[in-house]
Motif scaffolding. Structure first.
Motif, PDB file in Angstrom:
ATOM      1  N   VAL A  97      -0.630  -5.629  -9.230  1.00 57.95           N
ATOM      2  CA  VAL A  97      -0.100  -5.642  -8.006  1.00 57.95           C
ATOM      3  C   VAL A  97      -1.221  -6.690  -7.237  1.00 57.95           C
ATOM      4  O   VAL A  97      -2.552  -6.117  -7.068  1.00 57.95           O
ATOM      5  CB  VAL A  97       0.165  -4.498  -6.923  1.00 57.95           C
ATOM      6  CG1 VAL A  97       0.624  -4.582  -5.576  1.00 57.95           C
ATOM      7  CG2 VAL A  97       1.116  -3.739  -7.679  1.00 57.95           C
ATOM      8  N   TYR A 100      -4.657  -3.398  -9.218  1.00 60.67           N
ATOM      9  CA  TYR A 100      -4.349  -3.716  -7.656  1.00 60.67           C
ATOM     10  C   TYR A 100      -5.637  -4.538  -7.172  1.00 60.67           C
ATOM     11  O   TYR A 100      -6.740  -4.114  -7.257  1.00 60.67           O
ATOM     12  CB  TYR A 100      -4.142  -2.351  -6.976  1.00 60.67           C
ATOM     13  CG  TYR A 100      -4.274  -2.707  -5.396  1.00 60.67           C
ATOM     14  CD1 TYR A 100      -3.253  -3.573  -4.723  1.00 60.67           C
ATOM     15  CD2 TYR A 100      -4.756  -2.024  -4.441  1.00 60.67           C
ATOM     16  CE1 TYR A 100      -3.141  -3.917  -3.510  1.00 60.67           C
ATOM     17  CE2 TYR A 100      -4.619  -2.167  -3.115  1.00 60.67           C
ATOM     18  CZ  TYR A 100      -3.922  -3.229  -2.737  1.00 60.67           C
ATOM     19  OH  TYR A 100      -3.834  -3.298  -1.213  1.00 60.67           O
ATOM     20  N   THR A 103      -9.461  -6.447 -12.217  1.00 58.56           N
ATOM     21  CA  THR A 103      -7.953  -5.857 -11.868  1.00 58.56           C
ATOM     22  C   THR A 103      -7.101  -5.498 -13.199  1.00 58.56           C
ATOM     23  O   THR A 103      -6.234  -4.594 -13.098  1.00 58.56           O
ATOM     24  CB  THR A 103      -7.303  -6.702 -10.813  1.00 58.56           C
ATOM     25  OG1 THR A 103      -8.045  -6.645  -9.593  1.00 58.56           O
ATOM     26  CG2 THR A 103      -5.948  -6.026 -10.311  1.00 58.56           C
ATOM     27  N   ARG A 125       0.888  -1.171  -0.031  1.00 55.66           N
ATOM     28  CA  ARG A 125      -0.007   0.032   0.000  1.00 55.66           C
ATOM     29  C   ARG A 125       0.864   1.264   0.175  1.00 55.66           C
ATOM     30  O   ARG A 125       0.487   2.264  -0.675  1.00 55.66           O
ATOM     31  CB  ARG A 125      -0.819  -0.085   1.126  1.00 55.66           C
ATOM     32  CG  ARG A 125      -2.024  -0.990   1.284  1.00 55.66           C
ATOM     33  CD  ARG A 125      -2.775  -1.135   2.402  1.00 55.66           C
ATOM     34  NE  ARG A 125      -3.941  -2.005   2.426  1.00 55.66           N
ATOM     35  CZ  ARG A 125      -4.902  -2.615   3.222  1.00 55.66           C
ATOM     36  NH1 ARG A 125      -4.441  -2.039   4.483  1.00 55.66           N
ATOM     37  NH2 ARG A 125      -5.648  -3.354   3.040  1.00 55.66           N
ATOM     38  N   LEU A 160       2.359   1.610  -3.317  1.00 57.26           N
ATOM     39  CA  LEU A 160       1.181   2.354  -4.701  1.00 57.26           C
ATOM     40  C   LEU A 160       0.588   3.542  -4.207  1.00 57.26           C
ATOM     41  O   LEU A 160      -0.066   4.100  -5.012  1.00 57.26           O
ATOM     42  CB  LEU A 160      -0.116   1.054  -4.396  1.00 57.26           C
ATOM     43  CG  LEU A 160       0.136   0.043  -4.780  1.00 57.26           C
ATOM     44  CD1 LEU A 160      -1.098  -1.132  -4.469  1.00 57.26           C
ATOM     45  CD2 LEU A 160       0.249   0.143  -6.463  1.00 57.26           C
TER      46      LEU A 160
END
Length: 325
Positions: free
Chosen positions: A168, A91, A159, A61, A64
């Protein structure tokens, strides 16, 4: 088909799709990420391996841009402000979530629209992806009527439907049966063949061993190892298992000092000079070799050596975990 979705030209991708330097993230007195340096080469499958609570989710996180580090800096696809690259990233968080009344193909298209894909194009791609995956009959069903595995597949397609340059995945195999795990592995490999960078976290060593070109082993908020799975295994010496017809003789002096005997079998680490000098001594001493095998350490063995027994037990679910902040 999934592989037909074209991402941005790889010529514009920097050498490292994701970089982090000196990253620190704390929650109160707890340091979830404790001074991490990481660099994910573009176009590779890169795994972050560690037990629950090791800091994997917080690290992803932070990289990102979902949360900011307390210290350090990161770049995502060459951009120092990661959220500016959100449209080029796919993601899949560990916490799954879909609107239960939304049809499967609409859910995929909706997630693509959140990343800038026109809704009509998203619906077209969604139907093609679901049909290619054997889910054509389910594409018009609401999410609430799908099995857990099918719903997770829908979220995965959402995604990647917009053709991201970076995917990711946080614990992507969680809750999937063996068949769906194999399908997901095949999908990851296909995306990588198309030039997409894959970064995923997992606490299952087998997935990292089969898929990853490079791994980072994380424990206690720190990276304890970074490199290829082969590099990790090479930290340990191969083990030799030897069984002989005779149990004593001058040849025993040739056995390494760390040799252990167990039910008529000798166990020891492969000597630095190799197995040949020992073989000559065994043959000359008429030991009577019944069997001899050289076993290269597995990634699990390397993980234990790097992260410790406690972390390995946590990976196997033997120790209750505290929830990660």
């Amino acid at each position: 088909m999934i592989g037909d979705i074209t991402a941005s030209s790889p010529a514009s991708i920097p050498a490292y799709a994701v970089e982090g330097h000196g990253l620190v993230k704390t929650f109160g007195s707890f340091r979830a990420v404790d001074g991490i340096d990481i660099a994910v080469p573009a176009g590779t499958i890169y795994g972050v391996l560690g037990p629950n609570g090791a800091g994997k989710t917080t690290l992803l996180r932070t990289l990102l841009g979902i949360i900011d580090p307390d210290e350090g800096h990161r770049t995502l696809l060459g951009e120092a402000q990661p959220l500016r690259m959100a449209s080029q990233v796919g993601y899949l968080p560990e916490e799954r979530g879909l609107y239960p009344s939304m049809k499967a193909y609409e859910a995929v298209a909706f997630m693509g629209a959140l990343r800038g894909l026109p809704l009509a194009e998203g619906r077209k791609r969604a139907k093609a992806m679901l049909d290619a995956h054997g889910m054509g009959a389910a594409m018009d069903k609401p999410i609430r009527q799908l099995s857990k595995g099918m719903a997770q597949t829908v979220q995965l397609f959402g995604t990647i439907v917009h053709g991201p340059r970076l995917i990711v995945l946080d614990e992507p195999f969680s809750g999937l049966d063996a068949i769906n795990q194999e399908k997901l592995e095949a999908l990851i490999r296909q995306q990588a063949r198309d030039g997409v960078t894959i970064l995923f976290s997992t606490h299952v060593i087998a997935h990292a061993d089969r898929l990853c070109e490079r791994i980072a082993i994380v424990a206690g908020g720190r990276i304890r190892f970074e490199g290829t799975p082969g590099d990790a295994r090479d930290r340990l010496r191969s083990q030799v298992r030897l069984r002989t017809r005779t149990s004593d003789g001058a040849w025993r002096r040739a056995l390494p000092a760390d040799t252990m005997a167990e039910e008529g079998t000798w166990h020891f680490a492969l000597p630095d000079e190799g197995i040949e000098p020992l073989l000559r001594a065994l043959i000359d001493g008429q030991a009577g070799i019944e069997s001899l095998s050289i076993e290269r350490p597995g990634l699990h063995d390397a993980f234990v050596a790097i992260a410790g027994e406690a972390a390995a037990r946590q990976m196997q679910g033997d120790v209750p975990q505290e929830a990660q902040p």
